[in-house]
Design a protein around this motif. Structure first.
Motif, PDB file in Angstrom:
ATOM      1  N   ASN A 168       0.830  -1.216   0.000  1.00  0.00           N
ATOM      2  CA  ASN A 168       0.000   0.000   0.000  1.00  0.00           C
ATOM      3  C   ASN A 168       0.858   1.256   0.000  1.00  0.00           C
ATOM      4  OD1 ASN A 168      -2.347  -1.540   0.074  1.00  0.00           O
ATOM      5  ND2 ASN A 168      -2.521  -1.451   2.301  1.00  0.00           N
ATOM      6  N   THR A 169       1.938   1.229   0.783  1.00  0.00           N
ATOM      7  CA  THR A 169       2.828   2.387   0.852  1.00  0.00           C
ATOM      8  C   THR A 169       3.477   2.655  -0.494  1.00  0.00           C
ATOM      9  OG1 THR A 169       3.286   1.910   3.182  1.00  0.00           O
ATOM     10  CG2 THR A 169       4.799   3.400   2.055  1.00  0.00           C
ATOM     11  N   LEU A 170       3.949   1.606  -1.150  1.00  0.00           N
ATOM     12  CA  LEU A 170       4.577   1.767  -2.468  1.00  0.00           C
ATOM     13  C   LEU A 170       3.575   2.257  -3.502  1.00  0.00           C
ATOM     14  CD1 LEU A 170       6.867  -1.400  -2.578  1.00  0.00           C
ATOM     15  CD2 LEU A 170       7.547   0.976  -2.186  1.00  0.00           C
ATOM     16  N   ILE A 171       2.335   1.793  -3.420  1.00  0.00           N
ATOM     17  CA  ILE A 171       1.292   2.271  -4.342  1.00  0.00           C
ATOM     18  C   ILE A 171       1.064   3.768  -4.142  1.00  0.00           C
ATOM     19  CG2 ILE A 171      -1.169   2.156  -4.873  1.00  0.00           C
ATOM     20  CD1 ILE A 171      -1.040  -0.847  -4.345  1.00  0.00           C
ATOM     21  N   ILE A 172       1.029   4.200  -2.876  1.00  0.00           N
ATOM     22  CA  ILE A 172       0.843   5.628  -2.596  1.00  0.00           C
ATOM     23  C   ILE A 172       1.999   6.443  -3.155  1.00  0.00           C
ATOM     24  CG2 ILE A 172       0.807   7.334  -0.731  1.00  0.00           C
ATOM     25  CD1 ILE A 172      -0.812   5.356   0.923  1.00  0.00           C
ATOM     26  N   VAL A 173       3.227   5.972  -2.961  1.00  0.00           N
ATOM     27  CA  VAL A 173       4.407   6.699  -3.440  1.00  0.00           C
ATOM     28  C   VAL A 173       4.419   6.765  -4.963  1.00  0.00           C
ATOM     29  CG1 VAL A 173       6.922   6.692  -3.560  1.00  0.00           C
ATOM     30  CG2 VAL A 173       5.783   6.164  -1.407  1.00  0.00           C
ATOM     31  N   ASN A 221       7.471  12.352   2.235  1.00  0.00           N
ATOM     32  CA  ASN A 221       6.149  12.626   2.801  1.00  0.00           C
ATOM     33  C   ASN A 221       5.148  11.531   2.455  1.00  0.00           C
ATOM     34  OD1 ASN A 221       7.081  15.009   3.918  1.00  0.00           O
ATOM     35  ND2 ASN A 221       6.399  16.279   2.212  1.00  0.00           N
ATOM     36  N   SER A 222       5.243  10.978   1.248  1.00  0.00           N
ATOM     37  CA  SER A 222       4.328   9.899   0.851  1.00  0.00           C
ATOM     38  C   SER A 222       4.598   8.638   1.656  1.00  0.00           C
ATOM     39  CB  SER A 222       4.480   9.615  -0.648  1.00  0.00           C
ATOM     40  OG  SER A 222       4.148  10.760  -1.423  1.00  0.00           O
ATOM     41  N   PHE A 223       5.870   8.338   1.909  1.00  0.00           N
ATOM     42  CA  PHE A 223       6.194   7.177   2.729  1.00  0.00           C
ATOM     43  C   PHE A 223       5.681   7.353   4.153  1.00  0.00           C
ATOM     44  CE2 PHE A 223       9.414   5.610  -0.344  1.00  0.00           C
ATOM     45  CZ  PHE A 223       9.144   4.255  -0.249  1.00  0.00           C
ATOM     46  N   GLN A 224       5.584   8.584   4.607  1.00  0.00           N
ATOM     47  CA  GLN A 224       5.172   8.856   5.984  1.00  0.00           C
ATOM     48  C   GLN A 224       3.691   9.190   6.098  1.00  0.00           C
ATOM     49  OE1 GLN A 224       7.922  11.979   7.089  1.00  0.00           O
ATOM     50  NE2 GLN A 224       9.495  10.517   7.745  1.00  0.00           N
ATOM     51  N   CYS A 225       2.908   8.823   5.110  1.00  0.00           N
ATOM     52  CA  CYS A 225       1.467   9.095   5.141  1.00  0.00           C
ATOM     53  C   CYS A 225       0.835   8.390   6.342  1.00  0.00           C
ATOM     54  CB  CYS A 225       0.830   8.614   3.836  1.00  0.00           C
ATOM     55  SG  CYS A 225      -0.947   8.919   3.751  1.00  0.00           S
ATOM     56  N   PHE A 226       0.255   9.148   7.239  1.00  0.00           N
ATOM     57  CA  PHE A 226      -0.288   8.566   8.468  1.00  0.00           C
ATOM     58  C   PHE A 226      -1.582   9.232   8.931  1.00  0.00           C
ATOM     59  CE2 PHE A 226      -0.540   9.110  13.108  1.00  0.00           C
ATOM     60  CZ  PHE A 226      -0.836   7.800  13.469  1.00  0.00           C
ATOM     61  N   SER A 227      -1.552  10.560   9.062  1.00  0.00           N
ATOM     62  CA  SER A 227      -2.679  11.254   9.699  1.00  0.00           C
ATOM     63  C   SER A 227      -3.982  11.077   8.928  1.00  0.00           C
ATOM     64  CB  SER A 227      -2.356  12.739   9.860  1.00  0.00           C
ATOM     65  OG  SER A 227      -2.021  13.329   8.613  1.00  0.00           O
ATOM     66  N   LEU A 228      -3.919  11.138   7.590  1.00  0.00           N
ATOM     67  CA  LEU A 228      -5.135  10.954   6.794  1.00  0.00           C
ATOM     68  C   LEU A 228      -5.743   9.579   7.031  1.00  0.00           C
ATOM     69  CD1 LEU A 228      -4.111  12.517   3.343  1.00  0.00           C
ATOM     70  CD2 LEU A 228      -5.582  13.517   5.084  1.00  0.00           C
ATOM     71  N   ILE A 229      -4.886   8.575   7.081  1.00  0.00           N
ATOM     72  CA  ILE A 229      -5.368   7.208   7.263  1.00  0.00           C
ATOM     73  C   ILE A 229      -5.909   7.004   8.670  1.00  0.00           C
ATOM     74  CG2 ILE A 229      -4.607   4.792   7.371  1.00  0.00           C
ATOM     75  CD1 ILE A 229      -2.653   5.569   5.081  1.00  0.00           C
ATOM     76  N   GLN A 230      -5.246   7.569   9.655  1.00  0.00           N
ATOM     77  CA  GLN A 230      -5.717   7.425  11.027  1.00  0.00           C
ATOM     78  C   GLN A 230      -7.096   8.056  11.204  1.00  0.00           C
ATOM     79  OE1 GLN A 230      -3.816   9.803  13.976  1.00  0.00           O
ATOM     80  NE2 GLN A 230      -4.255   8.379  15.656  1.00  0.00           N
ATOM     81  N   LEU A 231      -7.296   9.223  10.618  1.00  0.00           N
ATOM     82  CA  LEU A 231      -8.544   9.956  10.811  1.00  0.00           C
ATOM     83  C   LEU A 231      -9.674   9.464   9.911  1.00  0.00           C
ATOM     84  CD1 LEU A 231      -7.035  13.551  11.058  1.00  0.00           C
ATOM     85  CD2 LEU A 231      -7.982  12.194  12.938  1.00  0.00           C
ATOM     86  N   TYR A 278      -7.367  -3.928   6.024  1.00  0.00           N
ATOM     87  CA  TYR A 278      -5.981  -3.484   5.847  1.00  0.00           C
ATOM     88  C   TYR A 278      -5.703  -2.918   4.446  1.00  0.00           C
ATOM     89  CZ  TYR A 278      -5.181  -6.161  10.110  1.00  0.00           C
ATOM     90  OH  TYR A 278      -5.252  -6.647  11.399  1.00  0.00           O
ATOM     91  N   SER A 279      -6.743  -2.524   3.725  1.00  0.00           N
ATOM     92  CA  SER A 279      -6.538  -2.042   2.354  1.00  0.00           C
ATOM     93  C   SER A 279      -5.905  -0.655   2.307  1.00  0.00           C
ATOM     94  CB  SER A 279      -7.866  -2.021   1.591  1.00  0.00           C
ATOM     95  OG  SER A 279      -8.801  -1.165   2.226  1.00  0.00           O
ATOM     96  N   THR A 280      -5.925   0.087   3.423  1.00  0.00           N
ATOM     97  CA  THR A 280      -5.283   1.406   3.461  1.00  0.00           C
ATOM     98  C   THR A 280      -4.199   1.482   4.536  1.00  0.00           C
ATOM     99  OG1 THR A 280      -6.985   2.284   4.963  1.00  0.00           O
ATOM    100  CG2 THR A 280      -7.347   2.590   2.598  1.00  0.00           C
ATOM    101  N   THR A 281      -3.839   0.358   5.114  1.00  0.00           N
ATOM    102  CA  THR A 281      -2.781   0.352   6.119  1.00  0.00           C
ATOM    103  C   THR A 281      -1.432   0.599   5.457  1.00  0.00           C
ATOM    104  OG1 THR A 281      -3.995  -1.219   7.504  1.00  0.00           O
ATOM    105  CG2 THR A 281      -1.635  -1.009   7.902  1.00  0.00           C
ATOM    106  N   THR A 282      -0.705   1.586   5.948  1.00  0.00           N
ATOM    107  CA  THR A 282       0.640   1.879   5.456  1.00  0.00           C
ATOM    108  C   THR A 282       1.660   1.479   6.516  1.00  0.00           C
ATOM    109  OG1 THR A 282       0.576   4.127   6.348  1.00  0.00           O
ATOM    110  CG2 THR A 282      -0.201   3.814   4.078  1.00  0.00           C
ATOM    111  N   LEU A 283       2.928   1.558   6.154  1.00  0.00           N
ATOM    112  CA  LEU A 283       3.976   1.204   7.111  1.00  0.00           C
ATOM    113  C   LEU A 283       3.926   2.091   8.348  1.00  0.00           C
ATOM    114  CD1 LEU A 283       7.031   0.506   4.770  1.00  0.00           C
ATOM    115  CD2 LEU A 283       5.581  -1.160   5.940  1.00  0.00           C
TER     116      LEU A 283
END
Length: 297
Positions: free
Chosen positions: A73-78, A229-239, A247-252
């Motif tokens: 998922n993280t690589l797809i986002i990046v 910043n893309s690798f560190q995507c967190f706040s959007l997913i948490q909220l 787990y379809s939007t779970t990132t590292l």
């Protein structure tokens, strides 16, 4: 000791005294936590246990299906966000730069507004846009345009949840690159552009041969920072999704947070953090090698 050496030593001492507050802060709050994170990644570190287990956490990590899914998922986002951000920012900046000062300021404000807006406020707006019952996204695509046959649960359907997150990420990530590109275009030697146009070069030739080389340092910075910043995507997913559905939007970053602060598996979470840091470092190194050869430092 000569008078010159005394003066040099005094200047060096004064320089380090001025640097001391920042250096102390950097050592205590950056270097020490990094060292502790690396150290504890070799331990079974929980609320009840602190046992050395060697590389067992790293072996477990690569066998963990949720970690593999998070990495994917993280690589797809990046991959899905970085090229789009760079290309869109360059296009908007090139079109905006040719306009008058008022138009440039207006578009800079419009695109930079999501950057300075709080994440919670952005999430509230996008939750309304994606709402399956009253959201404007379903209304436009279904009722107005007829592109989709039924209303979609954008954040509740694993087929659409990740792309929905990427769309939000794009809207919050293009502001700074646009500002940087517009500023960088102001440093391009206009005499070279005019000379090329007099010689019959078209717009693409002028851009590729004159403007693009001048924009390479800015492009390198934007690519590296956007990737990090893309690798560190967190706040959007948490909220928005809390890593779901399934787990379809779970990132590292979110999986690291979940393991550390929800399950108290600090050693395993630090293992994921070490892997993420090494991965970002390697990709940034490759980007510098690919884009930095023609950049003058």
């Amino acid at each position: 000791m000569s008078k010159t050496n005394k003066i040099r030593m005094r200047e060096t001492l004064v320089s380090y005294l001025f640097l001391a507050p920042v250096l102390i802060f950097f050592i205590i709050f950056v270097l020490v936590p990094m060292g502790m994170g690396l150290l504890t990644s070799f331990f079974n570190y929980t609320m009840l246990d602190f046992t050395f287990i060697g590389i067992d956490n790293y072996v477990r990590m690569f066998k963990d299906p949720v970690f593999v899914k998070s990495l994917k998922n993280t690589l797809i986002i990046v991959v899905g966000s970085v090229p789009v951000v760079v290309a869109f920012a360059l296009f908007v900046a090139s079109q905006t730069y040719e306009r008058n000062a008022f138009t440039r300021s207006f578009f800079r404000c419009v695109f930079f507004l999501p950057v300075v807006t709080g994440t919670v406020a952005v999430v509230v707006v996008w939750k309304w846009i994606y709402d399956p019952l009253s959201g404007i996204m379903n209304y436009v695509l279904n009722d107005a345009l007829g592109i989709i046959e039924r209303d979609i649960m954008w954040l509740g359907d694993k087929k659409y949840a990740l792309i929905s997150i990427i769309i939000i990420l794009l809207t919050t990530a293009v502001g700074q690159p646009i500002i940087l590109y517009i500023a960088s275009m102001g440093n391009i030697d206009k005499s070279l552009v005019e000379a090329a146009e007099v010689d019959g070069a078209n717009k693409f030739q002028v851009f590729w041969s004159i403007k693009w080389p001048s924009l390479l340092p800015t492009t390198l910075y934007i690519v590296v920072i956007t990737t990090i910043n893309s690798f560190q995507c967190f706040s959007l997913i948490q909220l928005l999704t809390s890593g779901g559905p399934n787990y379809s939007t779970t990132t590292l970053m979110y999986y690291l947070y979940e393991k550390a602060f929800k399950l108290s598996e600090y050693g395993y979470a630090n293992t994921i953090g070490v892997f993420l840091a090494v991965m970002i470092g390697l990709i940034s190194f490759i980007q510098f090698k690919l884009l930095g050869n023609d950049v003058e430092y």
